[in-house]
Design a protein around this motif. Structure first.
Motif, mmCIF file in Angstrom:
data_model
loop_
_atom_site.group_PDB
_atom_site.id
_atom_site.type_symbol
_atom_site.label_atom_id
_atom_site.label_comp_id
_atom_site.label_asym_id
_atom_site.label_seq_id
_atom_site.Cartn_x
_atom_site.Cartn_y
_atom_site.Cartn_z
ATOM 1 N N MET A 1 16.083 3.207 -17.931
ATOM 2 C CA MET A 1 14.702 2.763 -18.159
ATOM 3 C C MET A 1 13.802 3.380 -17.093
ATOM 4 N N ALA A 2 12.688 3.953 -17.506
ATOM 5 C CA ALA A 2 11.752 4.569 -16.571
ATOM 6 C C ALA A 2 10.708 3.548 -16.137
ATOM 7 N N PHE A 3 10.464 3.488 -14.827
ATOM 8 C CA PHE A 3 9.486 2.551 -14.296
ATOM 9 C C PHE A 3 8.333 3.310 -13.663
ATOM 10 N N MET A 4 7.211 2.622 -13.507
ATOM 11 C CA MET A 4 6.048 3.212 -12.859
ATOM 12 C C MET A 4 6.341 3.500 -11.388
ATOM 13 N N LEU A 5 5.613 4.462 -10.841
ATOM 14 C CA LEU A 5 5.717 4.739 -9.415
ATOM 15 C C LEU A 5 5.133 3.581 -8.614
ATOM 16 N N PRO A 6 5.597 3.384 -7.370
ATOM 17 C CA PRO A 6 5.028 2.318 -6.543
ATOM 18 C C PRO A 6 3.526 2.516 -6.332
ATOM 19 N N ALA A 7 2.819 1.419 -6.169
ATOM 20 C CA ALA A 7 1.393 1.488 -5.854
ATOM 21 C C ALA A 7 1.219 1.950 -4.407
ATOM 22 N N ILE A 8 0.041 2.483 -4.094
ATOM 23 C CA ILE A 8 -0.291 2.907 -2.731
ATOM 24 C C ILE A 8 -1.080 1.781 -2.075
ATOM 25 N N VAL A 9 -0.579 1.288 -0.950
ATOM 26 C CA VAL A 9 -1.180 0.128 -0.292
ATOM 27 C C VAL A 9 -1.767 0.549 1.055
ATOM 28 N N GLN A 10 -3.057 0.311 1.234
ATOM 29 C CA GLN A 10 -3.733 0.618 2.492
ATOM 30 C C GLN A 10 -4.415 -0.638 3.016
ATOM 31 N N ALA A 11 -4.308 -0.855 4.319
ATOM 32 C CA ALA A 11 -4.907 -2.043 4.931
ATOM 33 C C ALA A 11 -6.396 -1.824 5.187
ATOM 34 N N VAL A 12 -7.193 -2.813 4.813
ATOM 35 C CA VAL A 12 -8.640 -2.785 5.027
ATOM 36 C C VAL A 12 -9.000 -3.993 5.886
ATOM 37 N N LYS A 13 -9.932 -3.810 6.824
ATOM 38 C CA LYS A 13 -10.288 -4.901 7.724
ATOM 39 C C LYS A 13 -11.693 -5.415 7.459
ATOM 40 N N ILE A 14 -11.817 -6.737 7.400
ATOM 41 C CA ILE A 14 -13.110 -7.416 7.391
ATOM 42 C C ILE A 14 -13.293 -8.016 8.789
ATOM 43 N N GLU A 15 -14.370 -7.648 9.440
ATOM 44 C CA GLU A 15 -14.577 -8.142 10.804
ATOM 45 C C GLU A 15 -15.967 -8.746 10.928
ATOM 46 N N ARG A 16 -15.985 -9.996 11.322
ATOM 47 C CA ARG A 16 -17.228 -10.726 11.563
ATOM 48 C C ARG A 16 -17.038 -11.559 12.821
ATOM 49 N N PRO A 17 -18.106 -12.147 13.360
ATOM 50 C CA PRO A 17 -17.924 -13.027 14.521
ATOM 51 C C PRO A 17 -16.873 -14.104 14.236
ATOM 52 N N LYS A 18 -15.903 -14.212 15.120
ATOM 53 C CA LYS A 18 -14.809 -15.192 15.044
ATOM 54 C C LYS A 18 -13.818 -14.901 13.918
ATOM 55 N N THR A 19 -13.989 -13.801 13.222
ATOM 56 C CA THR A 19 -13.173 -13.530 12.029
ATOM 57 C C THR A 19 -12.649 -12.105 12.005
ATOM 58 N N GLU A 20 -11.350 -11.968 11.745
ATOM 59 C CA GLU A 20 -10.741 -10.662 11.495
ATOM 60 C C GLU A 20 -9.719 -10.835 10.378
ATOM 61 N N ILE A 21 -9.998 -10.234 9.240
ATOM 62 C CA ILE A 21 -9.132 -10.375 8.071
ATOM 63 C C ILE A 21 -8.697 -8.995 7.596
ATOM 64 N N TRP A 22 -7.376 -8.802 7.506
ATOM 65 C CA TRP A 22 -6.811 -7.581 6.935
ATOM 66 C C TRP A 22 -6.310 -7.896 5.532
ATOM 67 N N TYR A 23 -6.690 -7.061 4.576
ATOM 68 C CA TYR A 23 -6.210 -7.250 3.216
ATOM 69 C C TYR A 23 -5.876 -5.890 2.612
ATOM 70 N N PRO A 24 -5.077 -5.846 1.550
ATOM 71 C CA PRO A 24 -4.650 -4.562 0.996
ATOM 72 C C PRO A 24 -5.610 -4.004 -0.043
ATOM 73 N N SER A 25 -5.894 -2.725 0.062
ATOM 74 C CA SER A 25 -6.555 -1.995 -1.009
ATOM 75 C C SER A 25 -5.460 -1.224 -1.736
ATOM 76 N N VAL A 26 -5.286 -1.498 -3.006
ATOM 77 C CA VAL A 26 -4.143 -0.985 -3.761
ATOM 78 C C VAL A 26 -4.623 0.059 -4.759
ATOM 79 N N THR A 27 -4.074 1.256 -4.650
ATOM 80 C CA THR A 27 -4.480 2.370 -5.516
ATOM 81 C C THR A 27 -3.232 3.097 -6.026
ATOM 82 N N GLY A 28 -3.474 4.206 -6.735
ATOM 83 C CA GLY A 28 -2.375 5.031 -7.219
ATOM 84 C C GLY A 28 -1.824 4.611 -8.566
#
Length: 203
Positions: free
Chosen positions: A1-28
């Motif tokens: 059975m043929a499966f899709m290639l893995p997605a490309i995952v890159q970390a993106v940062k949201i930065e505000r006073p008192k806040t730092e959030i890293w979340y994935p941007s998923v492409t490919g």
């Protein structure tokens, strides 16, 4: 059975006073619609987790977010988003939310959708978790009876990982209680067109 290639995952940062959030941007993705759906769902959950922590008005408050990719193979993408916030009091609180997608179906799946319609998945999973609680001597706040129909989960290593939020099942000091269940223990009720289906297929 043929499966899709893995997605490309890159970390993106949201930065505000008192806040730092890293979340994935998923492409490919081979399908652009699938990519947009995954990215939109992730952003919505990141925002919902942050909002549920409440106000950061306390001068000592802070918020930190991060993520972990759990599965990125066989057309299945599963991840956990974490958000820790201190808003006053004895200690901060960490929340976790997981998302699981079938890239072939181009959508996110809830727990019930992993199984055949009408199957007793709640009873089956609850019985397996009850056995693990006893075997591992997990310290529960009150006797465990059953999972919720929409219990938190992710997919990893040919397993369905069912987990509970802090305070939901165990004392705070225990952390998140995780219960890995082999897909082969669920094989009779698995929806083969959902994210657990490919995990039953040998490479």
């Amino acid at each position: 059975m043929a499966f899709m290639l893995p997605a490309i995952v890159q970390a993106v940062k949201i930065e505000r006073p008192k806040t730092e959030i890293w979340y994935p941007s998923v492409t490919g993705f081979q399908n652009a619609q699938a990519g947009r759906a995954v990215r939109h769902a992730i952003r919505e959950e990141v925002q919902a987790l942050a909002a549920s922590q409440g106000s950061l008005a306390d001068p000592r408050s802070e918020m930190i977010g991060w993520f972990e990719t759990k599965t990125n193979e066989k057309g299945v993408f599963s991840l956990s988003l974490f958000n820790y916030a201190y808003t006053g009091g004895a200690h901060g609180l960490t929340l976790q939310k997981s998302l699981t997608f079938s890239l072939a179906a181009r959508r996110r799946y809830g727990l019930a959708e992993l199984f055949k319609p009408g199957s007793p998945y709640i009873a089956v999973i609850s019985e397996l978790i009850q056995a693990q609680i006893a075997r591992r001597d997990v310290p529960v706040l009150e006797p465990f009876k059953s999972i919720r129909a929409d219990q938190d989960f992710y997919v990893a290593d040919r397993s369905l990982i069912v987990y509970f939020q802090l305070y939901e099942l165990t004392p705070y000091v225990y952390g998140f209680p995780y219960f890995p269940i082999s897909v082969y223990d669920l094989q009779q009720i698995v929806n083969e067109d959902g994210p657990l289906g490919p995990m039953l297929v040998n490479d």
